[in-house]
Scaffold this active site. Structure first.
Site, PDB file in Angstrom:
ATOM      1  N   ARG A 151      13.818   8.681   2.587  1.00 53.47           N
ATOM      2  CA  ARG A 151      14.027  10.058   2.153  1.00 53.47           C
ATOM      3  C   ARG A 151      15.310  10.072   1.319  1.00 53.47           C
ATOM      4  NH1 ARG A 151      12.873  10.255   7.750  1.00 53.47           N
ATOM      5  NH2 ARG A 151      10.938  11.367   8.278  1.00 53.47           N
ATOM      6  N   LYS A 174      15.770  11.372  10.472  1.00 52.56           N
ATOM      7  CA  LYS A 174      15.814  12.667  11.158  1.00 52.56           C
ATOM      8  C   LYS A 174      16.068  12.464  12.642  1.00 52.56           C
ATOM      9  CE  LYS A 174      12.783  15.216   8.009  1.00 52.56           C
ATOM     10  NZ  LYS A 174      11.520  15.996   7.883  1.00 52.56           N
ATOM     11  N   HIS A 242      11.023  12.992  -3.751  1.00 57.32           N
ATOM     12  CA  HIS A 242      10.232  12.798  -2.534  1.00 57.32           C
ATOM     13  C   HIS A 242       8.862  12.210  -2.856  1.00 57.32           C
ATOM     14  CE1 HIS A 242       9.537  13.331   1.729  1.00 57.32           C
ATOM     15  NE2 HIS A 242       8.336  13.823   1.456  1.00 57.32           N
ATOM     16  N   ARG A 245       8.758   8.460  -2.410  1.00 63.83           N
ATOM     17  CA  ARG A 245       8.531   8.032  -1.011  1.00 63.83           C
ATOM     18  C   ARG A 245       7.053   8.175  -0.671  1.00 63.83           C
ATOM     19  NH1 ARG A 245      10.350   8.169   4.610  1.00 63.83           N
ATOM     20  NH2 ARG A 245       9.288   9.813   5.760  1.00 63.83           N
ATOM     21  N   HIS A 268       8.445   8.352  10.874  1.00 62.56           N
ATOM     22  CA  HIS A 268       7.766   9.539  11.386  1.00 62.56           C
ATOM     23  C   HIS A 268       7.797   9.540  12.905  1.00 62.56           C
ATOM     24  CE1 HIS A 268       5.188  10.141   7.500  1.00 62.56           C
ATOM     25  NE2 HIS A 268       6.379  10.702   7.416  1.00 62.56           N
ATOM     26  N   TYR A 277      -1.520  10.506   4.815  1.00 64.74           N
ATOM     27  CA  TYR A 277      -1.675   9.566   3.707  1.00 64.74           C
ATOM     28  C   TYR A 277      -3.077   8.978   3.639  1.00 64.74           C
ATOM     29  CZ  TYR A 277       3.305  10.053   3.219  1.00 64.74           C
ATOM     30  OH  TYR A 277       4.550  10.577   3.024  1.00 64.74           O
TER      31      TYR A 277
END
Length: 296
Positions: A151, A174, A242, A245, A268, A277
């Protein structure tokens, strides 16, 4: 015998415009291709005076030939940008190169950026920088997004502690979750080239990527550079940092990557975040099917 005009053009780009080595090489090659095409197209020698008589029809014919050789939209737009720069150089300060509309990418559902377009985008961003070290910085950041799936916040959150670089990179994502991502040789070389040029050093507790005045690099700076580059290349407005990515993930999946492995690479928290995806890749396959199958 090598034509002197493309050589003089390359020297001008390197000396006066401070363009990167690969851009100088690419633009010089375009200039040489244009002259060779015009010599065959017009049936005679081409000098600076002749280049001043190039018409929009001549440029369209040149681009049509290049598209016939397999150039995609982004590459064709970059070729046209190089041609315009060359004609402006050959014609002097009062030159007004003919203008034609560059190729455009059709808008539609979000889709990954093709590898050639991702590289062209990163090169255009690098070339648009006002100083070589800033160009090297932006090139490295964008390669981290496309080549390692980071990211933008993760890339800009790296500090000098990641140096010296190895085959992998520890990334904090994150919720302060850390993960290990492989570092391709091209990405590692890009970061090392930036570090070698940065005027602000690489203290372990300081941001790796610095702004023009030495502070932490803002994501908005990269987004603005990408926005300007995609306009130059005629890419969709969905071409964002983004999206690089996103393309990293889709291309890996298309080459057989396991969903669980992809989940780890992307950081994730849940597999459901990664499964999006599979839908994107299926949509791409349907596009190929519809365009190629005789009964579609």
């Amino acid at each position: 015998m090598t034509d002197p005009l493309p050589l003089s053009f390359a020297a001008h780009l390197a000396r006066d415009r401070r363009r990167s080595v690969h851009t100088v090489r690419a633009y010089q090659a375009t200039a040489a291709r244009l002259i060779a095409f015009l010599q065959a197209h017009w049936g005679g020698a081409v000098d600076a005076a002749a280049l001043g008589r190039v018409t929009p029809a001549d440029l369209r014919a040149f681009l049509a030939k290049r598209r016939g050789e397999g150039l995609g939209n982004a590459s064709a737009a970059r070729e046209l940008s190089a041609v315009r720069a060359f004609l402006a150089f050959a014609g002097g300060p009062d030159a007004a190169p003919p203008r034609i509309r560059g190729p455009r990418v059709k808008k539609g559902l979000p889709r990954p950026i093709a590898p050639a377009e991702a590289v062209a985008l990163a090169e255009e961003v690098e070339d648009g920088a006002r100083e070589p070290w800033i160009g090297a910085r932006d090139w490295a950041v964008l390669l981290l997004l496309y080549g390692a799936g980071l990211r933008i916040g993760e890339a800009l959150g790296l500090t000098g502690a990641v140096l010296p670089l190895g085959d992998t990179l520890r990334v904090t994502g994150k919720r302060a979750k850390t993960r290990i991502v492989p570092l391709l040789p091209q990405v590692r070389s890009a970061i090392e080239a930036y570090v070698a040029q940065s005027p602000y050093g690489t203290a372990r507790n300081a941001p790796l990527f610095r702004g023009a005045k030495g502070g932490p690099l803002s994501p908005g700076v990269i987004r603005r550079s990408v926005r300007a580059a995609r306009v130059q290349l005629g890419l969709s407005d969905r071409t964002t940092p983004h999206a690089l990515r996103h393309s990293f993930a889709t291309h890996l999946l298309g080459r057989g990557a396991d969903l669980r492995a992809l989940q780890e690479l992307l950081g994730h928290a849940s597999l459901s975040s990664t499964q999006v995806y599979t839908a994107v890749d299926a949509a791409h396959l349907m596009d190929v099917y519809r365009s190629a199958h005789p009964r579609a």
